[in-house]
Design an enzyme around this catalytic site. Sequence first.
Site, PDB file in Angstrom:
ATOM      1  N   SER A 116      33.929  45.146  30.858  1.00 53.10           N
ATOM      2  CA  SER A 116      32.614  44.667  30.684  1.00 53.10           C
ATOM      3  C   SER A 116      31.700  45.607  30.947  1.00 53.10           C
ATOM      4  CB  SER A 116      32.428  43.227  31.619  1.00 53.10           C
ATOM      5  OG  SER A 116      32.792  43.503  33.005  1.00 53.10           O
ATOM      6  N   HIS A 137      35.547  42.307  24.552  1.00 58.81           N
ATOM      7  CA  HIS A 137      35.095  41.531  25.676  1.00 58.81           C
ATOM      8  C   HIS A 137      34.934  40.143  25.707  1.00 58.81           C
ATOM      9  CE1 HIS A 137      31.554  41.252  28.484  1.00 58.81           C
ATOM     10  NE2 HIS A 137      32.463  41.224  29.296  1.00 58.81           N
ATOM     11  N   GLU A 149      32.887  40.005  22.408  1.00 54.06           N
ATOM     12  CA  GLU A 149      32.435  40.933  21.773  1.00 54.06           C
ATOM     13  C   GLU A 149      33.278  42.127  21.141  1.00 54.06           C
ATOM     14  OE1 GLU A 149      28.216  41.098  24.269  1.00 54.06           O
ATOM     15  OE2 GLU A 149      29.886  42.163  25.090  1.00 54.06           O
ATOM     16  N   ASN A 187      25.987  41.283  28.310  1.00 55.86           N
ATOM     17  CA  ASN A 187      25.634  41.751  29.705  1.00 55.86           C
ATOM     18  C   ASN A 187      24.313  42.434  29.939  1.00 55.86           C
ATOM     19  OD1 ASN A 187      27.677  40.386  31.173  1.00 55.86           O
ATOM     20  ND2 ASN A 187      29.149  41.968  31.086  1.00 55.86           N
TER      21      ASN A 187
END
Length: 279
Positions: A116, A137, A149, A187
Site C-alpha cells: 500500500s 492493491h 488499484e 491512500n
Amino acid sequence: MKIGVVGLGAMGSGIAQLAVEAGFDTVGREVEMARAEKARDQIAHFLTRKVEKGTLEQGARDAAVARLSLTTALADLADCDVVIEAAYEDLEVKHELFQVLESVVRDDTILATNTSALSVTSIASVLERPERAVGMHFFNPAPLMPLVEIVRAERTADDVFEAAFELGVKLGKTPIRCSDTPGFVVNRVLIPLLNDCVRVLDEAGVTPQALDAGMKHGAGWPMGPCELLDLVGADVHVHASEALYEKLREPRMAPPARLVRMLQAGKLGRKTGEGFYRY
Ligand code: 3HC
C-alpha cells in the site's frame, strides 16, 4: 488459472477468499502452518456466514474452501499463473520474496504485490524480468471493499498490466488503472485525511465517538475515522503515513503524535483488542 497468495494476514486471507470464491485453485503460503490454518478457518467462517445468510449455496461454499491449499514453502507456488504477495510491508522482506519467487515460478508467471505504501518499481527492481511485476492493491476488508488499484510500475509490460486488470474483474472487483506514485490514488487522499481526523480530536476536544458520529452522519462515511483506523491498525497506518511523508514531505502525511503514542503502547486497534475503542 492458479493463484498463489503469499502472506495470509488480514489482507492475504481476504485475497485468498476472493480467489477461491471466484473459482480459482489457490495456494496460500505463510511462514508457519498454524498461521495458514488460522487464515483458512477465518475464510471458512466468512463463507459459512454467507450460507447462513442465504447468499451462497452450501455446495459452493465447500468447493471454495476445498480449492485452497496451504503451504510454508514458496516452491509450492511453482505452477501458479499469478502470485499475489501480501506479506509484511518491508522492502527487504519483499525483495527477498520476489527473488525466491522468480526462481521457482514459470517465465510467464505474473508477480503482483498488494503493497500500500512502498514503490512497486522498487519492489520489482530485484527481478531479472521486472516487466512481470505489477501492483494489485486491495482494500481492507478485501472481500467486502469493491476497489482494487492496478498499479503500473516503470517497467510493467502492457500485457501484464491488462492481465492484472482482468484478474481484478474476475475476482469480482472494480479495478482502476493507476501509476506507481506514493499512495497510488486512494491512500494519497485517505491517509492525510485520516491524519487530519486524529489531529481534530485534540484540536476540537471531541471524543472518538463524537468524531465518528460527525463523519458518518455529516459526511456519509460508512464507518467513522476512529473505527476505520482501529480496523486498519495503528501499526499499518503509521507505517504507511511515514512512507508517504518520506516521499512527499507534506506535513499532513506525517503520522499524528497521538497515533504514534497508541502504536508505542500497543493499542493497535481490533487486532490487539484496544485502539480508540475496546474490543
Ligand atoms: N472478510 C470477509 N468477510 C467479512 C469480513 C472480512 N474481513 N468482515 C466482515 N465480513 C462479512 C461478515 O460475514 C459480515 O456479516 P456477519 O457480521 O453477519 O457475519 C458481512 O461481511 C457484512 O459485514 P457488516 O455487516 O459489518 O458490513 P457493513 O455493511 O457494516 O460494511 C464495511 C462493512 C464494508 C467494512 C463498511 O463499514 C465500510 O465500507 N467501511 C469502510 C472500510 C474502508 O474504508 N476500508 C479501506 C481501508 S484503507 C485500506 O484498506 C488501504 C490499506 O492500504 C491500508
